[in-house]
Design a protein around this motif. Sequence first.
Motif, PDB file in Angstrom:
ATOM      1  N   ILE A  13      -2.425  -7.251   4.296  1.00  0.00           N
ATOM      2  CA  ILE A  13      -2.411  -6.084   3.408  1.00  0.00           C
ATOM      3  C   ILE A  13      -1.144  -6.124   2.551  1.00  0.00           C
ATOM      4  O   ILE A  13      -1.170  -5.837   1.360  1.00  0.00           O
ATOM      5  CB  ILE A  13      -2.471  -4.777   4.224  1.00  0.00           C
ATOM      6  CG1 ILE A  13      -3.838  -4.596   4.886  1.00  0.00           C
ATOM      7  CG2 ILE A  13      -2.105  -3.566   3.368  1.00  0.00           C
ATOM      8  CD1 ILE A  13      -4.960  -4.162   3.979  1.00  0.00           C
ATOM      9  N   ASP A  26       0.321   6.890   2.374  1.00  0.00           N
ATOM     10  CA  ASP A  26      -0.913   7.510   2.876  1.00  0.00           C
ATOM     11  C   ASP A  26      -1.902   6.446   3.328  1.00  0.00           C
ATOM     12  O   ASP A  26      -2.536   6.567   4.371  1.00  0.00           O
ATOM     13  CB  ASP A  26      -1.553   8.395   1.804  1.00  0.00           C
ATOM     14  CG  ASP A  26      -0.780   9.680   1.554  1.00  0.00           C
ATOM     15  OD1 ASP A  26       0.052  10.062   2.412  1.00  0.00           O
ATOM     16  OD2 ASP A  26      -1.012  10.311   0.499  1.00  0.00           O
ATOM     17  N   THR A  27      -2.034   5.396   2.536  1.00  0.00           N
ATOM     18  CA  THR A  27      -2.953   4.313   2.886  1.00  0.00           C
ATOM     19  C   THR A  27      -2.461   3.576   4.122  1.00  0.00           C
ATOM     20  O   THR A  27      -3.255   3.248   5.013  1.00  0.00           O
ATOM     21  CB  THR A  27      -3.147   3.348   1.702  1.00  0.00           C
ATOM     22  OG1 THR A  27      -3.721   4.079   0.616  1.00  0.00           O
ATOM     23  CG2 THR A  27      -4.065   2.199   2.062  1.00  0.00           C
ATOM     24  N   VAL A  59       0.839  -1.193   0.000  1.00  0.00           N
ATOM     25  CA  VAL A  59       0.000   0.000   0.000  1.00  0.00           C
ATOM     26  C   VAL A  59       0.875   1.245   0.000  1.00  0.00           C
ATOM     27  O   VAL A  59       2.030   1.217   0.425  1.00  0.00           O
ATOM     28  CB  VAL A  59      -0.965   0.022   1.205  1.00  0.00           C
ATOM     29  CG1 VAL A  59      -1.970  -1.098   1.137  1.00  0.00           C
ATOM     30  CG2 VAL A  59      -0.230   0.018   2.526  1.00  0.00           C
ATOM     31  N   SER A  60       0.274   2.348  -0.439  1.00  0.00           N
ATOM     32  CA  SER A  60       0.990   3.624  -0.423  1.00  0.00           C
ATOM     33  C   SER A  60       1.191   4.065   1.023  1.00  0.00           C
ATOM     34  O   SER A  60       0.536   3.566   1.946  1.00  0.00           O
ATOM     35  CB  SER A  60       0.192   4.679  -1.185  1.00  0.00           C
ATOM     36  OG  SER A  60      -1.013   4.960  -0.474  1.00  0.00           O
ATOM     37  N   ARG A  74     -12.397  -0.571   4.131  1.00  0.00           N
ATOM     38  CA  ARG A  74     -12.751   0.641   4.888  1.00  0.00           C
ATOM     39  C   ARG A  74     -14.189   1.058   4.619  1.00  0.00           C
ATOM     40  O   ARG A  74     -14.982   1.235   5.546  1.00  0.00           O
ATOM     41  CB  ARG A  74     -11.795   1.776   4.516  1.00  0.00           C
ATOM     42  CG  ARG A  74     -12.075   3.088   5.259  1.00  0.00           C
ATOM     43  CD  ARG A  74     -11.419   4.270   4.584  1.00  0.00           C
ATOM     44  NE  ARG A  74     -11.973   4.435   3.243  1.00  0.00           N
ATOM     45  CZ  ARG A  74     -11.292   4.935   2.222  1.00  0.00           C
ATOM     46  NH1 ARG A  74     -10.037   5.302   2.361  1.00  0.00           N
ATOM     47  NH2 ARG A  74     -11.865   5.060   1.036  1.00  0.00           N
ATOM     48  N   TRP A  80      -7.889  -1.972   0.326  1.00  0.00           N
ATOM     49  CA  TRP A  80      -8.117  -1.327   1.623  1.00  0.00           C
ATOM     50  C   TRP A  80      -9.357  -0.432   1.566  1.00  0.00           C
ATOM     51  O   TRP A  80     -10.166  -0.427   2.479  1.00  0.00           O
ATOM     52  CB  TRP A  80      -6.908  -0.509   2.078  1.00  0.00           C
ATOM     53  CG  TRP A  80      -7.299   0.425   3.184  1.00  0.00           C
ATOM     54  CD1 TRP A  80      -7.404   1.783   3.119  1.00  0.00           C
ATOM     55  CD2 TRP A  80      -7.710   0.061   4.508  1.00  0.00           C
ATOM     56  NE1 TRP A  80      -7.841   2.282   4.319  1.00  0.00           N
ATOM     57  CE2 TRP A  80      -8.044   1.245   5.196  1.00  0.00           C
ATOM     58  CE3 TRP A  80      -7.835  -1.155   5.174  1.00  0.00           C
ATOM     59  CZ2 TRP A  80      -8.484   1.249   6.513  1.00  0.00           C
ATOM     60  CZ3 TRP A  80      -8.278  -1.152   6.496  1.00  0.00           C
ATOM     61  CH2 TRP A  80      -8.594   0.041   7.143  1.00  0.00           C
ATOM     62  N   ASN A  81      -9.521   0.306   0.463  1.00  0.00           N
ATOM     63  CA  ASN A  81     -10.684   1.183   0.346  1.00  0.00           C
ATOM     64  C   ASN A  81     -11.986   0.399   0.442  1.00  0.00           C
ATOM     65  O   ASN A  81     -12.960   0.870   1.033  1.00  0.00           O
ATOM     66  CB  ASN A  81     -10.632   1.979  -0.962  1.00  0.00           C
ATOM     67  CG  ASN A  81      -9.513   2.989  -0.985  1.00  0.00           C
ATOM     68  OD1 ASN A  81      -8.966   3.376   0.048  1.00  0.00           O
ATOM     69  ND2 ASN A  81      -9.128   3.421  -2.174  1.00  0.00           N
ATOM     70  N   ASP A 139      -4.084  -0.485  -2.441  1.00  0.00           N
ATOM     71  CA  ASP A 139      -4.844   0.669  -1.949  1.00  0.00           C
ATOM     72  C   ASP A 139      -6.337   0.466  -2.181  1.00  0.00           C
ATOM     73  O   ASP A 139      -7.163   0.743  -1.305  1.00  0.00           O
ATOM     74  CB  ASP A 139      -4.380   1.953  -2.629  1.00  0.00           C
ATOM     75  CG  ASP A 139      -3.054   2.471  -2.101  1.00  0.00           C
ATOM     76  OD1 ASP A 139      -2.497   1.866  -1.154  1.00  0.00           O
ATOM     77  OD2 ASP A 139      -2.554   3.474  -2.647  1.00  0.00           O
ATOM     78  N   HIS A 140      -6.682  -0.024  -3.360  1.00  0.00           N
ATOM     79  CA  HIS A 140      -8.094  -0.245  -3.692  1.00  0.00           C
ATOM     80  C   HIS A 140      -8.735  -1.266  -2.748  1.00  0.00           C
ATOM     81  O   HIS A 140      -9.862  -1.074  -2.285  1.00  0.00           O
ATOM     82  CB  HIS A 140      -8.212  -0.700  -5.151  1.00  0.00           C
ATOM     83  CG  HIS A 140      -9.600  -0.995  -5.577  1.00  0.00           C
ATOM     84  ND1 HIS A 140     -10.557  -0.014  -5.735  1.00  0.00           N
ATOM     85  CD2 HIS A 140     -10.223  -2.166  -5.857  1.00  0.00           C
ATOM     86  CE1 HIS A 140     -11.693  -0.569  -6.096  1.00  0.00           C
ATOM     87  NE2 HIS A 140     -11.519  -1.870  -6.185  1.00  0.00           N
ATOM     88  N   GLU A 153      -3.388   5.552   7.064  1.00  0.00           N
ATOM     89  CA  GLU A 153      -4.827   5.452   7.326  1.00  0.00           C
ATOM     90  C   GLU A 153      -5.174   4.112   7.982  1.00  0.00           C
ATOM     91  O   GLU A 153      -5.958   4.063   8.930  1.00  0.00           O
ATOM     92  CB  GLU A 153      -5.608   5.617   6.020  1.00  0.00           C
ATOM     93  CG  GLU A 153      -7.113   5.600   6.229  1.00  0.00           C
ATOM     94  CD  GLU A 153      -7.851   5.826   4.930  1.00  0.00           C
ATOM     95  OE1 GLU A 153      -8.530   4.873   4.484  1.00  0.00           O
ATOM     96  OE2 GLU A 153      -7.757   6.935   4.364  1.00  0.00           O
ATOM     97  N   ILE A 154      -4.587   3.041   7.487  1.00  0.00           N
ATOM     98  CA  ILE A 154      -4.823   1.715   8.064  1.00  0.00           C
ATOM     99  C   ILE A 154      -4.362   1.701   9.520  1.00  0.00           C
ATOM    100  O   ILE A 154      -5.065   1.202  10.400  1.00  0.00           O
ATOM    101  CB  ILE A 154      -4.107   0.611   7.245  1.00  0.00           C
ATOM    102  CG1 ILE A 154      -4.720   0.505   5.853  1.00  0.00           C
ATOM    103  CG2 ILE A 154      -4.186  -0.731   7.970  1.00  0.00           C
ATOM    104  CD1 ILE A 154      -3.911  -0.346   4.884  1.00  0.00           C
TER     105      ILE A 154
END
Length: 134
Positions: A21, A5-6, A2-3, A37, A33-34, A30-31, A9-10
């Motif tokens: 992950i 930023d992600t 993941v990035s 979430r 995780w979205n 990232d997708h 957030e995680i």
Amino acid sequence: MVSNDTADEIQEYLGVVPSWIEALPDAAADHSWNIVRDLQLEETDLTRREKALVGVGASAAIQCPYCIHFHREEAKLEEVTEAELAEAFALAGDVRYFSTVLHGAEMDYEEFETETESIVDHINEQQAQAADDD
């Protein structure tokens, strides 16, 4: 992976970036995780409790020990009782059982739809009649 930023957030949501992950391919990380979430962790039309019950039932039906463990813990957070868990597992098993029967017997799908519509109509009539009796 993941990035950054992600990952941040995680970390904020879960307190840790789970190893699963990191197992996701970069193009999907990232997708993925979205989806977790937005669908599982955020407010939706289903309550968190309802989501936990769906999760444990689906997990049991697909026989995934990882998912079963996670969604059982999720259910505990939502104060789902052992009796409710047992019922969710039984319902999932019921769906899986009848799916196996229907597929194995190669039931005609259009006939199944017609019969289901008839059943729904009958139940609606019974409920309307019961409401009138009150």
